[in-house]
Write an enzyme that holds these catalytic residues in place. Structure first.
Site, PDB file in Angstrom:
ATOM      1  N   ARG A  12      14.098 -12.108  -3.374  1.00 18.62           N
ATOM      2  CA  ARG A  12      12.723 -11.626  -3.518  1.00 18.62           C
ATOM      3  C   ARG A  12      12.119 -12.173  -4.793  1.00 18.62           C
ATOM      4  O   ARG A  12      12.810 -12.345  -5.798  1.00 18.62           O
ATOM      5  CB  ARG A  12      12.694 -10.107  -3.454  1.00 18.62           C
ATOM      6  CG  ARG A  12      12.921  -9.359  -4.708  1.00 18.62           C
ATOM      7  CD  ARG A  12      13.370  -7.939  -4.362  1.00 18.62           C
ATOM      8  NE  ARG A  12      12.329  -6.946  -4.584  1.00 18.62           N
ATOM      9  CZ  ARG A  12      12.074  -6.398  -5.769  1.00 18.62           C
ATOM     10  NH1 ARG A  12      12.750  -6.767  -6.824  1.00 18.62           N
ATOM     11  NH2 ARG A  12      11.147  -5.487  -5.901  1.00 18.62           N
ATOM     12  N   HIS A  50       6.891   2.837  -1.619  1.00 11.91           N
ATOM     13  CA  HIS A  50       6.578   2.520  -3.004  1.00 11.91           C
ATOM     14  C   HIS A  50       5.802   1.210  -3.092  1.00 11.91           C
ATOM     15  O   HIS A  50       5.671   0.481  -2.106  1.00 11.91           O
ATOM     16  CB  HIS A  50       7.865   2.396  -3.838  1.00 11.91           C
ATOM     17  CG  HIS A  50       8.706   1.212  -3.448  1.00 11.91           C
ATOM     18  ND1 HIS A  50       9.544   1.207  -2.360  1.00 11.91           N
ATOM     19  CD2 HIS A  50       8.827  -0.030  -3.998  1.00 11.91           C
ATOM     20  CE1 HIS A  50      10.139   0.039  -2.260  1.00 11.91           C
ATOM     21  NE2 HIS A  50       9.716  -0.755  -3.237  1.00 11.91           N
ATOM     22  N   ASP A  91       5.855  -2.144  -5.855  1.00 13.36           N
ATOM     23  CA  ASP A  91       6.840  -2.637  -6.819  1.00 13.36           C
ATOM     24  C   ASP A  91       6.402  -2.494  -8.287  1.00 13.36           C
ATOM     25  O   ASP A  91       5.246  -2.757  -8.627  1.00 13.36           O
ATOM     26  CB  ASP A  91       7.187  -4.106  -6.524  1.00 13.36           C
ATOM     27  CG  ASP A  91       7.978  -4.236  -5.222  1.00 13.36           C
ATOM     28  OD1 ASP A  91       8.619  -3.247  -4.800  1.00 13.36           O
ATOM     29  OD2 ASP A  91       7.948  -5.329  -4.624  1.00 13.36           O
ATOM     30  N   HIS A 114       5.462  -0.159   0.660  1.00 13.40           N
ATOM     31  CA  HIS A 114       6.522  -0.580   1.580  1.00 13.40           C
ATOM     32  C   HIS A 114       7.746   0.286   1.402  1.00 13.40           C
ATOM     33  O   HIS A 114       7.899   0.972   0.393  1.00 13.40           O
ATOM     34  CB  HIS A 114       6.845  -2.062   1.378  1.00 13.40           C
ATOM     35  CG  HIS A 114       7.342  -2.398   0.007  1.00 13.40           C
ATOM     36  ND1 HIS A 114       6.497  -2.492  -1.090  1.00 13.40           N
ATOM     37  CD2 HIS A 114       8.583  -2.648  -0.477  1.00 13.40           C
ATOM     38  CE1 HIS A 114       7.196  -2.790  -2.160  1.00 13.40           C
ATOM     39  NE2 HIS A 114       8.475  -2.876  -1.833  1.00 13.40           N
TER      40      HIS A 114
HETATM   41  O1  LIG Z   1      14.920  -4.332   1.448  1.00  9.38           O
HETATM   42  C1  LIG Z   1      13.781  -4.122   1.853  1.00  9.38           C
HETATM   43  O2  LIG Z   1      13.496  -4.043   3.053  1.00  9.38           O
HETATM   44  C2  LIG Z   1      12.654  -3.934   0.875  1.00  9.38           C
HETATM   45  C3  LIG Z   1      13.153  -3.973  -0.521  1.00  9.38           C
HETATM   46  C4  LIG Z   1      12.053  -3.795  -1.522  1.00  9.38           C
HETATM   47  O3  LIG Z   1      11.564  -2.723  -1.742  1.00  9.38           O
HETATM   48  C5  LIG Z   1      11.571  -4.973  -2.262  1.00  9.38           C
HETATM   49  O4  LIG Z   1      12.050  -6.084  -2.031  1.00  9.38           O
HETATM   50  O5  LIG Z   1      10.661  -4.807  -3.085  1.00  9.38           O
HETATM   51 FE   LIG Z   2       9.996  -2.867  -3.235  1.00  6.77          FE
END
Ligand SMILES: O=C(O)CCC(=O)C(=O)O
Ligand SMILES: [Fe+2]
Length: 357
Positions: A331, A153, A155, A315
């Site tokens: 994040r 996906h 974000d 990702h």
């Molecule tokens: O936990 C992860 O490896 C990625 C998580 C994710 O999709 C994000 O942080 O946007």
């Molecule tokens: Fe993500």
């Protein structure tokens, strides 16, 4: 990541059409070479760059030429390596070009600094293996979600102004597992014939965050949708739905990327439901079938950090660490521009062909 785009500071160039109808598109940024003194390695030819000895706080944020360094870094996340594509790396900028960049063990990076460094106006939130299990426990009961696989996906594509850069820093790691993977949207575009590419550029898709709406409905006590403006006045309310082009231009590099990948694009508006489903599957499966457009990152240390450009890279997480310890991270998701396709923009392959001509 500064500079923000679109930004009045960016030089604009006119699009096609009469003066009255003309839309102004940002001109791509150029590398200023400030990052060249740091050691780095391209993780794969298509995507990813790891900086081995950079301390973000000391070497970038607190450097006298911090703005220059960060601008080059913004561009980097979008780019492929000179060795393969035969161009000079000081011409363009890093996260936007390489799709994703990695730094190891940034132990002095606080949430505030991560925010300042990664993405202006971003909200730092957390990812947590425990919270995730809790949030989706209703789906688990219904057995509608497999816990061991995540989806590719980009974000918050359901926002009218979706994410530009996301940074993710892990503060707690399982013994092993929990790798994150990225795939290049530029390269995905370049895998198709010119005839298909042209066709894709006529399409738009409806991107919806219906999974979040369902989660909030199933557990209204604990899961709530924030309905005030979310980082941009365009991103308000509880609808979580937007129409964006299927192919978009990255304002930093000026390159085209396929954007309609993952759980958010639900329908390609110009196609029948069956055709739409087939084409969305084709995009998704091309990523699955092409490990050479992906990079896989092993989180090794506390405070390893990845920064990526959601406009041109996808990702996915890996849920393979049950029983191996919890995984926790911070994040920061930045809000970018409203996606657009600049009809004068180029694919990455075209840009490199021109560079080397
Ligand atoms: O936990 C992860 O490896 C990625 C998580 C994710 O999709 C994000 O942080 O946007
Ligand atoms: Fe993500």
């Amino acid at each position: 990541m500064a500079p923000r785009v679109p930004d009045p500071a960016l030089p604009l160039r006119p699009g096609p059409g009469s003066v009255a109808e003309q839309v102004q598109y940002p001109s791509p940024l150029r590398f200023n070479g400030a990052l060249d003194k740091f050691d780095s390695e391209d993780t794969t030819p298509a995507i990813g760059r790891e900086f081995s000895n950079v301390n973000i706080v000391d070497d970038l944020l607190n450097a006298p030429n911090s703005d220059e360094l960060i601008q080059d870094l913004a561009i980097t996340s979008t780019m492929p390596p000179p060795s393969v594509l035969n161009f000079t790396s000081d011409k363009f900028s890093t996260v936007s070009q390489r799709g994703v960049v990695f730094f190891r063990a940034q132990d002095n990076l606080t949430d505030d600094l991560q925010n300042e460094f990664g993405v202006a106006d971003a909200q730092v939130s957390t990812i947590s293996s425990l919270a995730r299990k809790k949030m989706f426990r209703h789906e688990k009961q219904l057995n509608t979600r497999r816990y061991d696989s995540a989806q590719w996906h980009s974000d918050i594509q359901f926002e009218p102004a979706p994410a530009d850069y996301t940074s993710l820093r892990l503060t707690q790691l399982p013994k092993t597992g929990g790798d994150t993977l990225w795939a290049s949207g530029y390269e995905l575009y370049d895998r198709f014939s010119p005839a298909y590419q042209k066709f894709f550029e006529t399409l738009t898709a409806t991107y919806s965050g219906s999974g979040f709406i369902a989660a909030a409905k199933a557990d209204p006590e604990n899961v709530k949708i924030y309905t005030e403006p979310r980082g941009n006045p365009l991103n308000v309310g509880e609808e979580l739905s937007a129409v964006h082009p299927v192919v978009r231009t990255n304002p930093v590099t000026g390159w085209k990327s396929i954007y309609a990948v993952g759980p958010f694009p639900k329908q390609i508006n110009e196609l029948s439901p069956t055709e739409s489903e087939e084409l969305l599957k084709k995009f998704y499966n091309t990523i699955l079938e092409s490990h050479d457009i992906q990079v896989r990152f092993k989180w090794r240390n506390q405070n390893d950090i990845a920064i990526w450009d959601n406009r041109s890279a996808f990702h996915t997480a890996t849920f393979d660490y049950e029983g191996l310890g919890e995984r926790f991270g911070h994040r920061a998701v930045g809000i970018g521009e409203k996606p657009y396709l600049d009809p004068n923009s180029k694919s990455r392959a075209e840009a490199f062909a021109e560079e080397s001509a």
